[in-house]
Design a protein around this motif. Structure first.
Motif, PDB file in Angstrom:
ATOM      1  N   SER A   1      -9.481  -3.863  -9.755  1.00 43.99           N
ATOM      2  CA  SER A   1      -9.093  -2.626  -9.899  1.00 43.99           C
ATOM      3  C   SER A   1      -8.352  -2.068  -8.777  1.00 43.99           C
ATOM      4  CB  SER A   1      -9.950  -1.533 -10.350  1.00 43.99           C
ATOM      5  OG  SER A   1     -11.082  -1.506  -9.717  1.00 43.99           O
TER       6      SER A   1
ATOM      7  N   VAL B   1      -9.529  -1.307  -5.727  1.00 46.54           N
ATOM      8  CA  VAL B   1     -10.308  -0.150  -5.035  1.00 46.54           C
ATOM      9  C   VAL B   1     -11.030  -1.134  -4.013  1.00 46.54           C
ATOM     10  CG1 VAL B   1     -12.123   1.386  -5.274  1.00 46.54           C
ATOM     11  CG2 VAL B   1     -10.511   0.977  -6.899  1.00 46.54           C
ATOM     12  N   PRO B   2     -10.818  -0.470  -2.640  1.00 46.68           N
ATOM     13  CA  PRO B   2     -11.373  -1.267  -1.561  1.00 46.68           C
ATOM     14  C   PRO B   2     -13.195  -0.720  -1.393  1.00 46.68           C
ATOM     15  CG  PRO B   2      -9.526   0.169  -0.653  1.00 46.68           C
ATOM     16  CD  PRO B   2      -9.840   0.387  -2.158  1.00 46.68           C
ATOM     17  N   THR B   3     -14.053  -1.583  -1.404  1.00 50.64           N
ATOM     18  CA  THR B   3     -15.491  -1.353  -1.314  1.00 50.64           C
ATOM     19  C   THR B   3     -15.890  -2.137  -0.157  1.00 50.64           C
ATOM     20  OG1 THR B   3     -15.937  -3.241  -2.989  1.00 50.64           O
ATOM     21  CG2 THR B   3     -15.509  -0.980  -3.885  1.00 50.64           C
TER      22      THR B   3
ATOM     23  N   LEU C   1     -14.935  -6.453  -9.793  1.00 46.94           N
ATOM     24  CA  LEU C   1     -14.432  -5.296 -10.535  1.00 46.94           C
ATOM     25  C   LEU C   1     -13.598  -4.758  -9.546  1.00 46.94           C
ATOM     26  CD1 LEU C   1     -17.192  -3.493 -12.361  1.00 46.94           C
ATOM     27  CD2 LEU C   1     -14.986  -4.318 -13.529  1.00 46.94           C
ATOM     28  N   ALA C   2     -14.000  -4.480  -8.234  1.00 44.48           N
ATOM     29  CA  ALA C   2     -13.276  -3.738  -7.174  1.00 44.48           C
ATOM     30  C   ALA C   2     -11.905  -4.430  -6.964  1.00 44.48           C
ATOM     31  CB  ALA C   2     -13.984  -3.605  -5.957  1.00 44.48           C
TER      32      ALA C   2
END
Lengths: 293, 293
Positions: free
Chosen positions: B254, B256-258, B250-251
């Motif tokens: 999208s 988005v860094p996690t 998911l990250a």
């Protein structure tokens, strides 16, 4: 008023409310490098000194509430430092988070006096009403002198062990968890936003189950605010640059891998590089997913 | 007994207690690939079917409680799968955590039936007494059919949105936080041990302040046990290999860094490689600091 005379060195976000709260029970002499902070302390019941040595000269308990070990060294051993005027029998209480080794080194440089290692947590509001958590490394003799002062500041005071550094060790584990939890909350808010969920609703929905933490409830709403007007500064981001650095050093020395703490440290460094060092630590969320995107 | 007929597909750690609890209110037909699990379900009040299609043939609500998307596909679309026997108007309730895209894909492959996306959390004990947390993506028409079944299983049921995938999205954020918090607790326990603190005392001391989390209170003591006899298996480590994989995907999608979720995912993979996939997830602490060292 009690007969214990207190000096407070460092009148920042934590030192000023601690000095004010202590002044309700003890005679307090306060010092900060910033004259405006000293005036604030005077307006809240303390006497003023213009050097650390001057503040400490008559004190039974000298409470250090400065930012880091560099400031600790300057306050104690610099020009007009506390060490030059400390009375026989006076104890030094170190409330700053500096790491176990720095606390041990500091104690070793005060061979004629006792150091009470007593890092605090809880934030400015709780500092002003005696509701801090304090974790202590000190022996019974030192605690006999400093006890009334710690009791005035703390709602919970845990004595970890008899030696300087023992309090810092537990505080470092506390900061590992809090620092990772803040970064995790930032990832959760940023990812929720990235996949089209309402971050405020997510923070509320997850506040009670397996994902819950003090940090999610406390910082989650402030991270949502960080995308609106920005959250009020309650705890500076650069505090976690320092504290995760202490955690990383401890982990390296003890050969324990801490990949999450390291990743969190890097995020706080990125935040500082982005100009957010003096912002509320919840602003770290904007490193992961910038405002306006 | 209610008139709603329920099929439960998958009788593992979550499916078996859910089937047993549902059988107290509804006629339940249960299926698992393992005949022993089916016999367990029969002894707890369910009827048995020897294929998914057989279990679903008379059902109004078909509840899937299998481990992952591969098992979901086999149960629905494999030989003798649910899709081949599903009655008109029957709904499928997906309680497994498979990620938003897998839930949407699954719904698309059931064009004549409604899918209720309803990943659950809370663990086996709470599954057996109707005390689960359920996050739901489903429209009003699907909820009208499945509602009584969800009400029987859940103490908290949050409808996130009308579409399959909406429940999975919130569940993924939940797992990001829980998975990172478990890894953080492991680092805290391992580092405490590494610097000579008593990990049990540390977990107890930090359970109420800024470092507190549901996970620290729940998994912290089990991590301490992991160094003694090993903790009883309440939630398998390989569940987080799967779920942090969903978070990472998911990250990535999208953008988005996690970094912390990624580091946690790697730790669970290391745990699986070390042979701990079927162990309690608290055993991940032994990856960071092995037993006996």
């Amino acid at each position: 008023m009690s007969g214990v005379r207190v000096a407070v060195i460092g009148l920042g976000a934590m030192g000023l409310p601690m000095a004010a709260h202590l002044a309700g029970e003890f005679p307090v002499t306060a010092f900060d490098v910033d004259a405006e902070r000293r005036a604030d302390a005077v307006s809240r019941g303390a006497a003023e000194a213009t050097t650390p040595a001057g503040a400490a000269a008559d004190a039974d308990v000298v409470l250090l509430a400065v930012r880091d070990q560099q400031q600790v060294e300057a306050a104690l051993f610099g020009p007009d430092g506390v060490a030059s005027s400390l009375r026989p029998g006076a104890v030094v209480v170190l409330t700053s988070t500096v790491g176990p080794q720095a606390a041990r080194d500091t104690a070793a440089r005060l061979p004629d006096h006792r150091l009470v290692d007593a890092p605090v947590s809880g934030g400015p509001t709780r500092a002003g009403c005696g509701d801090l958590l304090v974790v202590v490394g000190a022996d019974a003799e030192a605690l006999a002198v400093a006890g009334p002062v710690l009791d005035r500041l703390a709602s919970t005071c845990t004595v970890v062990g008899p030696n300087p550094g023992d309090g810092q060790a537990l505080k470092a584990i506390n900061q590992l968890l809090a620092g990772v939890h803040i970064a995790a909350a930032a990832e959760a808010v940023a990812l929720a936003r990235g996949i089209g969920l309402d971050p405020a609703a997510v923070v509320a929905a997850l506040g009670k189950g397996a994902a819950s933490s003090f940090v999610l409830s406390d910082r989650g709403p402030r991270m949502v605010e960080a995308y609106a007007d920005g959250a009020e500064v309650r705890s500076r981001l650069d505090i976690f640059v320092k504290d995760m650095g202490i955690v990383s050093e401890l982990a390296r020395e003890s050969r324990v891998p801490t990949p999450l703490a390291s990743a969190a440290h890097q995020l706080y460094l990125l935040g500082e590089q982005a100009g957010l060092g003096a912002a509320d630590d919840s602003a770290v969320v904007t490193v992961l997913s910038p405002k306006g995107r």
